[in-house]
Structure formats: structure tokens, C-alpha cells
Write a protein that holds these residues in place. Sequence first.
Motif, PDB file in Angstrom:
ATOM      1  N   HIS A 132      -3.603  14.439   2.330  1.00 18.40           N
ATOM      2  CA  HIS A 132      -3.120  13.065   2.453  1.00 18.40           C
ATOM      3  C   HIS A 132      -4.034  12.304   3.406  1.00 18.40           C
ATOM      4  O   HIS A 132      -4.255  12.729   4.542  1.00 18.40           O
ATOM      5  CB  HIS A 132      -1.688  13.066   2.994  1.00 18.40           C
ATOM      6  CG  HIS A 132      -0.938  11.799   2.737  1.00 18.40           C
ATOM      7  ND1 HIS A 132       0.435  11.720   2.814  1.00 18.40           N
ATOM      8  CD2 HIS A 132      -1.347  10.546   2.404  1.00 18.40           C
ATOM      9  CE1 HIS A 132       0.833  10.491   2.534  1.00 18.40           C
ATOM     10  NE2 HIS A 132      -0.243   9.756   2.293  1.00 18.40           N
ATOM     11  N   ARG A 166      -7.819   5.855  -3.822  1.00 17.48           N
ATOM     12  CA  ARG A 166      -6.645   6.363  -4.534  1.00 17.48           C
ATOM     13  C   ARG A 166      -6.945   6.538  -6.026  1.00 17.48           C
ATOM     14  O   ARG A 166      -6.509   7.507  -6.661  1.00 17.48           O
ATOM     15  CB  ARG A 166      -5.453   5.410  -4.330  1.00 17.48           C
ATOM     16  CG  ARG A 166      -4.132   5.964  -4.844  1.00 17.48           C
ATOM     17  CD  ARG A 166      -2.984   4.982  -4.624  1.00 17.48           C
ATOM     18  NE  ARG A 166      -2.874   4.595  -3.236  1.00 17.48           N
ATOM     19  CZ  ARG A 166      -3.066   3.362  -2.774  1.00 17.48           C
ATOM     20  NH1 ARG A 166      -3.382   2.381  -3.607  1.00 17.48           N
ATOM     21  NH2 ARG A 166      -2.947   3.091  -1.499  1.00 17.48           N
ATOM     22  N   ARG A 175      -3.037  12.472  -1.873  1.00 16.62           N
ATOM     23  CA  ARG A 175      -2.362  11.191  -1.672  1.00 16.62           C
ATOM     24  C   ARG A 175      -3.194  10.298  -0.747  1.00 16.62           C
ATOM     25  O   ARG A 175      -3.811  10.787   0.201  1.00 16.62           O
ATOM     26  CB  ARG A 175      -0.974  11.416  -1.070  1.00 16.62           C
ATOM     27  CG  ARG A 175      -0.074  12.247  -1.976  1.00 16.62           C
ATOM     28  CD  ARG A 175       1.342  12.310  -1.447  1.00 16.62           C
ATOM     29  NE  ARG A 175       1.464  13.164  -0.265  1.00 16.62           N
ATOM     30  CZ  ARG A 175       2.588  13.312   0.440  1.00 16.62           C
ATOM     31  NH1 ARG A 175       3.669  12.633   0.094  1.00 16.62           N
ATOM     32  NH2 ARG A 175       2.626  14.110   1.479  1.00 16.62           N
ATOM     33  N   SER A 177      -2.824   6.545   1.362  1.00 19.64           N
ATOM     34  CA  SER A 177      -1.902   5.498   1.795  1.00 19.64           C
ATOM     35  C   SER A 177      -2.582   4.590   2.804  1.00 19.64           C
ATOM     36  O   SER A 177      -3.614   4.928   3.388  1.00 19.64           O
ATOM     37  CB  SER A 177      -0.658   6.116   2.446  1.00 19.64           C
ATOM     38  OG  SER A 177      -0.005   7.023   1.579  1.00 19.64           O
ATOM     39  N   VAL A 230       3.800   8.872  -3.320  1.00 16.51           N
ATOM     40  CA  VAL A 230       2.758   8.204  -2.538  1.00 16.51           C
ATOM     41  C   VAL A 230       3.288   6.835  -2.113  1.00 16.51           C
ATOM     42  O   VAL A 230       3.559   5.976  -2.965  1.00 16.51           O
ATOM     43  CB  VAL A 230       1.457   8.002  -3.340  1.00 16.51           C
ATOM     44  CG1 VAL A 230       0.405   7.315  -2.460  1.00 16.51           C
ATOM     45  CG2 VAL A 230       0.932   9.319  -3.864  1.00 16.51           C
TER      46      VAL A 230
END
Length: 252
Positions: A132, A166, A175, A177, A230
Motif C-alpha cells: 500500500h 494506481r 493499493r 491512496s 482502496v
Amino acid sequence: MSPGRVVLVTGASSGIGRACAEAFLAGGDRVVAAARRTERLADLRARHGDAVLPLTLDVRDRAQVSAALTSLPAEWTPVDVLVNNAGLAAGRGPIHTDDPDDWDRMLDTNVRGLLNVSACVLPGMVERGAGHVINIGSNAGREVYPGGAVYCATKAAVERITRGMRMDVLGSGVRVSQVDPGMVETEFSLVRFAGEEAPARAVYEGMTPLAAEDVADVVTWIADRPPHVVVADVLVYPVDQAGSGRVARRGS
């Protein structure tokens, strides 16, 4: 929550980065705390012991970043969560009178630094099919204000890079973010005002800004979603703010 993750936080010596490190540690994760001013990480290490790995790192230096992250001790790999937090604003004048050296500092830290660190961590995540990346942007990446053209441009670049990243990892299980805070009372304004405390304090007068811990709460919440979820991006303001320059100030 997934205990025991290895979390790499850049700019971890103060502000949002430090708060993120503390929040992940409180949740049982281990933190690689990366910063230029590693002497400021001494108390973090002292308080949390072996759960913290202080790492001297200037994200602007691609060779240094590569050397540091490819030589992490085996017990500190792989990196499960990367928080790209290192960043700054420098200068506050109109673009035609600004110091170009300030432009370079912002571009090198906010944009190239994020890319340098991601380039070292992201390939392993894609190969493993897990991981992530959480990029710390700003509401300034969504709008522009006088005296902030280049800073706003760097944070707009973070938003574009995050969206593209992404898409690039789609299907890998990784993921990506982004968290965009509004006004947060940290050393941010002190750095921008070159250490002048009075104008730095004036930025937050008459209103209640976010604390670094408020942003860290959002970051850890995003990281703790189930693997199939996500949270792509979050814009978080203090209640006294509704945009750049849109601030409710109460009389003293």
C-alpha cells in the motif's frame, strides 16, 4: 488491523510524518522512520525500541535513497506500507519575485522525492502482489492561491502521479491512496516563513486548525481497510476551513 506490518514513513522527524509513525506504532506495526534530521528520531527509538528503525534519508538524493532502501536489514523487509509524507513549502511571494532556489527545493522534495522513494519500494510490492502506497498531498493540489503557484503545482503533481500510479499497478493487488489535508498546525508554516515565528503563528490565529494526529488517524484508517478496499483519496479540512483562503476566524 494487520499487526506487525513494516511501514516506511518519510519526513518522519516532525509534523504529520512523526504523527503517522506514532499512530502505526500504536497499532502494533513496525516503522522505518526516514528523515534528514535523524537526531530528532532518537526519542522515537528510545520510546518504542526495536519497533523503530531510524533511517537517515534525503528523498531528493536518488542515489542515497536507492542505497538506503536496498540495504535495509532483512528483518525490515519487505515494506508493506509506504507513506510518502516528506514535503515542504518555501517562499510566499508572487512568482515573478520568488527565489528560484525555493522552487527547486519544493520540486525536488515534493515531486522527485516521492518518485525516488516509490521507485525503490513499488516494484517489490507489485512482484509480491501486495502493499500500500499512501501519498500525502494537500488541498493546495486542488486549487491555487496567490503566492503559492509553485507549491500548488507540486501538490497537483502528487495528485496526478497518485492517479497514474494506481492505474499502472491495476491488477497487481497493490493499493494506492492519497490524503489531502487542509490547514494543519505543524512546522509547515515555520519552514515556509524561514523560521519567523510571528507570521507562522498568525496563519492559524482565530481558528482551530487540524493537528498532525488528525491526519495520522486518516492515514492509518486507510491502511487498515480490507485488502480489497482502496480509499483512493481523502480531503480533510478543519471545520473552520472550506478551501484555500476560505477560513472562518473568530475575534480574540
